[in-house]
Design a protein around this motif. Structure first.
Motif, mmCIF file in Angstrom:
data_model
loop_
_atom_site.group_PDB
_atom_site.id
_atom_site.type_symbol
_atom_site.label_atom_id
_atom_site.label_comp_id
_atom_site.label_asym_id
_atom_site.label_seq_id
_atom_site.Cartn_x
_atom_site.Cartn_y
_atom_site.Cartn_z
ATOM 1 N N GLY A 21 36.667 24.612 57.267
ATOM 2 C CA GLY A 21 35.889 25.636 57.820
ATOM 3 C C GLY A 21 36.310 26.213 59.175
ATOM 4 O O GLY A 21 35.761 27.034 59.883
ATOM 5 N N GLN A 22 37.614 25.737 59.666
ATOM 6 C CA GLN A 22 38.206 26.375 60.674
ATOM 7 C C GLN A 22 39.333 27.067 60.465
ATOM 8 O O GLN A 22 40.146 26.850 59.408
ATOM 9 N N LEU A 23 39.393 28.057 61.374
ATOM 10 C CA LEU A 23 40.726 28.962 61.210
ATOM 11 C C LEU A 23 42.159 28.250 61.571
ATOM 12 O O LEU A 23 41.921 27.234 62.494
ATOM 13 N N THR A 27 42.353 30.404 68.223
ATOM 14 C CA THR A 27 41.308 31.539 68.118
ATOM 15 C C THR A 27 41.083 31.932 69.627
ATOM 16 O O THR A 27 41.589 31.258 70.654
ATOM 17 N N ASP A 164 37.462 40.107 63.350
ATOM 18 C CA ASP A 164 36.198 39.967 62.523
ATOM 19 C C ASP A 164 35.726 41.259 62.136
ATOM 20 O O ASP A 164 35.770 42.420 62.787
ATOM 21 N N HIS A 184 43.573 31.965 53.992
ATOM 22 C CA HIS A 184 42.543 31.142 54.831
ATOM 23 C C HIS A 184 41.703 31.635 55.877
ATOM 24 O O HIS A 184 40.539 31.898 55.693
ATOM 25 N N ASP A 185 42.408 32.250 56.591
ATOM 26 C CA ASP A 185 41.633 32.693 57.875
ATOM 27 C C ASP A 185 40.909 34.343 57.289
ATOM 28 O O ASP A 185 39.767 34.214 57.744
ATOM 29 N N THR A 187 39.648 34.861 54.420
ATOM 30 C CA THR A 187 38.643 34.397 53.685
ATOM 31 C C THR A 187 37.320 33.943 54.730
ATOM 32 O O THR A 187 36.324 34.453 54.457
ATOM 33 N N LEU A 188 37.612 33.105 55.656
ATOM 34 C CA LEU A 188 36.586 32.565 56.461
ATOM 35 C C LEU A 188 36.098 33.796 57.233
ATOM 36 O O LEU A 188 34.796 33.902 57.441
ATOM 37 N N ARG A 191 33.764 36.314 55.034
ATOM 38 C CA ARG A 191 32.559 35.648 54.737
ATOM 39 C C ARG A 191 31.518 35.608 55.751
ATOM 40 O O ARG A 191 30.395 35.404 55.374
ATOM 41 N N GLU A 192 31.931 35.539 57.144
ATOM 42 C CA GLU A 192 30.901 35.822 58.091
ATOM 43 C C GLU A 192 30.188 36.846 58.050
ATOM 44 O O GLU A 192 30.633 38.021 57.949
#
Length: 193
Positions: A21-23, A27, A164, A184-185, A187-188, A191-192
């Protein structure tokens, strides 16, 4: 004997789930609103960064005459967008030139079309592009090719900026990371809400 093993296994799984769940990029902490970019895009249409709210925007700074870094990053972004499947529609790649002297709108549009027709290219006057670079902390230096009076390369920062869906700067990925990290990043962040 089995219980301690199961406990250790469940703690390991929890750690993996937390890490997932982490980028993977560095960050921005705390996230901050991305500096606005508003000008004409390479396709002739007006571009405003804030009109892409609801999508993940990845900014890449580069130039079309780049021999190695820029085409590799664009190819990775293309591959990542393909791997995202339907979520790929929530990704907008914006390529900002650091060489507006040579990167005309037509040249930039043709160059990006070789990677993905959805990629947006931005070019403009030296002053416009310098203002964008300054807002994002990008350095770019013209380096003359030895023995030539007109040929040059551009030394420049080579990061991918992840913005984002709320328009905030969230992550900064250095050159050379695999497409899996981009997927990965994105996708996270996508979805936020």
């Amino acid at each position: 004997m089995i219980r301690p093993f199961l406990l250790a296994l469940s703690l390991t799984a929890a750690g993996v789930a937390h890490a997932a769940g982490q980028l993977k990029s560095g960050t921005f902490d705390p996230p901050r609103l991305a500096p606005q970019i508003a000008q004409k895009a390479a396709d002739g249409k007006a571009f405003a960064l804030d009109k892409y709210r609801g999508k993940v925007v990845v900014l890449e700074f580069g130039y079309t005459s780049c021999a190695d870094v820029c085409p590799v990053s664009l190819a990775l972004l293309k591959h990542a967008r393909e791997r995202l499947g339907p979520l790929g529609d929530r990704l907008q790649v914006v390529f900002v030139t650091v060489d507006p002297q040579r990167d005309t709108a037509a040249k930039l549009k043709a160059y990006l079309g070789q990677f993905d027709k959805s990629f947006i290219g931005l070019t403009g006057s030296e002053e416009q592009m310098a203002a964008i670079r300054k807002a994002y902390g990008i350095s770019a230096t013209k380096k003359m090719v030895e023995g030539s009076k007109s040929e040059y390369t551009m030394g420049h920062s080579s990061y991918l900026y992840f913005i984002d869906p709320q328009g905030r700067l969230r992550a900064l990925m250095p050159f050379g990371r695999p497409a899996d990290d981009i997927v990965h990043d994105v996708t996270l962040l996508a979805r936020e809400q």
